[in-house]
Scaffold this motif. Structure first.
Motif, short mmCIF file in Angstrom:
data_model
loop_
_atom_site.label_atom_id
_atom_site.label_comp_id
_atom_site.label_asym_id
_atom_site.label_seq_id
_atom_site.Cartn_x
_atom_site.Cartn_y
_atom_site.Cartn_z
N ALA A 47 0.77 -0.99 0.22
CA ALA A 47 0.02 -0.13 0.02
C ALA A 47 0.69 1.22 0.04
O ALA A 47 2.07 1.30 0.73
CB ALA A 47 -0.92 -0.05 1.20
N THR A 48 0.23 2.18 -0.60
CA THR A 48 0.90 3.58 -0.46
C THR A 48 -0.31 4.63 -0.03
O THR A 48 -1.47 3.79 0.21
CB THR A 48 1.16 3.93 -1.89
OG1 THR A 48 0.20 4.38 -2.56
CG2 THR A 48 2.48 3.21 -2.59
N THR A 49 -0.20 5.80 -0.04
CA THR A 49 -1.29 6.51 0.57
C THR A 49 -2.40 6.63 -0.77
O THR A 49 -3.60 6.98 -0.19
CB THR A 49 -0.96 8.29 0.77
OG1 THR A 49 0.01 8.56 -0.47
CG2 THR A 49 0.04 8.04 1.88
N SER A 50 -2.08 6.38 -1.74
CA SER A 50 -2.97 6.22 -3.05
C SER A 50 -3.51 5.10 -3.63
O SER A 50 -4.34 4.91 -4.26
CB SER A 50 -2.55 7.14 -3.97
OG SER A 50 -1.59 6.87 -4.46
N GLU A 51 -2.70 3.97 -3.22
CA GLU A 51 -3.17 2.62 -3.84
C GLU A 51 -2.85 1.50 -3.05
O GLU A 51 -2.18 1.67 -1.97
CB GLU A 51 -2.47 2.57 -5.21
CG GLU A 51 -1.20 2.42 -5.38
CD GLU A 51 -0.60 2.50 -6.82
OE1 GLU A 51 -1.03 1.47 -7.66
OE2 GLU A 51 0.39 3.18 -7.05
N ARG A 52 -3.57 0.33 -3.30
CA ARG A 52 -3.37 -0.64 -2.71
C ARG A 52 -3.37 -1.93 -3.60
O ARG A 52 -3.87 -2.06 -4.28
CB ARG A 52 -4.50 -0.96 -1.50
CG ARG A 52 -4.52 -2.25 -0.95
CD ARG A 52 -5.88 -2.23 -0.07
NE ARG A 52 -6.02 -3.51 0.54
CZ ARG A 52 -5.88 -3.62 1.84
NH1 ARG A 52 -5.62 -2.89 2.88
NH2 ARG A 52 -6.29 -5.17 2.22
N VAL A 53 -2.33 -2.72 -3.28
CA VAL A 53 -2.11 -4.13 -4.30
C VAL A 53 -2.32 -5.31 -3.33
O VAL A 53 -1.52 -5.36 -2.41
CB VAL A 53 -0.94 -4.00 -5.10
CG1 VAL A 53 -0.55 -5.24 -5.89
CG2 VAL A 53 -0.87 -2.68 -5.91
N ARG A 56 1.61 -3.81 -11.83
CA ARG A 56 1.16 -2.97 -10.49
C ARG A 56 2.69 -2.26 -9.85
O ARG A 56 2.39 -1.47 -9.19
CB ARG A 56 0.56 -3.74 -9.58
CG ARG A 56 -0.96 -4.21 -10.06
CD ARG A 56 -2.04 -2.84 -10.42
NE ARG A 56 -2.25 -2.08 -9.45
CZ ARG A 56 -3.24 -2.17 -8.53
NH1 ARG A 56 -3.93 -3.05 -8.85
NH2 ARG A 56 -3.39 -1.27 -7.71
N CYS A 57 3.62 -2.97 -10.00
CA CYS A 57 4.95 -2.74 -9.57
C CYS A 57 5.82 -2.55 -10.26
O CYS A 57 6.01 -3.03 -11.61
CB CYS A 57 5.37 -4.01 -8.63
SG CYS A 57 4.34 -4.20 -7.04
N GLN A 91 10.22 1.39 -6.82
CA GLN A 91 8.82 1.91 -6.01
C GLN A 91 9.07 1.56 -4.47
O GLN A 91 9.77 0.45 -4.03
CB GLN A 91 7.55 1.09 -6.63
CG GLN A 91 6.93 1.70 -7.66
CD GLN A 91 5.70 1.11 -8.05
OE1 GLN A 91 5.56 -0.07 -8.16
NE2 GLN A 91 4.69 1.92 -8.02
N TRP A 104 6.96 0.67 -0.99
CA TRP A 104 5.32 0.29 -0.60
C TRP A 104 5.54 0.20 0.85
O TRP A 104 6.37 -0.39 1.56
CB TRP A 104 4.90 -1.16 -1.33
CG TRP A 104 4.57 -1.02 -2.84
CD1 TRP A 104 5.86 -1.18 -3.80
CD2 TRP A 104 3.73 -0.61 -3.40
NE1 TRP A 104 5.05 -1.17 -4.96
CE2 TRP A 104 3.87 -0.61 -4.78
CE3 TRP A 104 2.31 -0.41 -2.96
CZ2 TRP A 104 2.85 -0.56 -5.66
CZ3 TRP A 104 1.52 -0.08 -3.88
CH2 TRP A 104 1.73 -0.17 -5.22
#
Length: 96
Positions: free
Chosen positions: A23-29, A49-50, A54, A56
């Motif tokens: 997760a980041t503040t704007s997305e979740r995988v 997605r990655c 990056q 995470w």
């Protein structure tokens, strides 16, 4: 001297088949952890997605109430693109 084909890892890897969340503040995988070592993880995630470099927040949920989930900052080291999913290798930093 070790042969060039032999792995030279500092730690052995534990084979796991467990859900992992990035997760980041704007997305979740959500993906699947395939193996784990004290310094890294190999996981399978949805294609695209990655990306290498990056950062995470990683959570590997616990299998039971007595063991806390593994939480860490994870940096993507390598992505092996596949047809339906990618293999993603991450370096674990700030493990909690």
């Amino acid at each position: 001297m070790l042969s060039a084909n032999k792995e030279q890892r500092l730690f052995s890897r534990i084979q796991i088949n467990a859900t992992v969340i990035l997760a980041t503040t704007s997305e979740r995988v959500q993906g699947t952890c395939l193996n784990l070592s004290p310094e890294g993880m190999l996981m399978e995630v949805e294609c695209g997605r990655c990306q290498p470099g990056q950062q995470w927040q990683l959570v590997l949920p616990s299998a039971g109430e007595r063991v806390p989930p593994l939480k860490a900052m994870a940096q993507v080291l390598r992505v092996e693109e596949g047809v339906t999913s990618d293999l993603v290798a991450v370096f674990l930093e700030e493990v909690h």
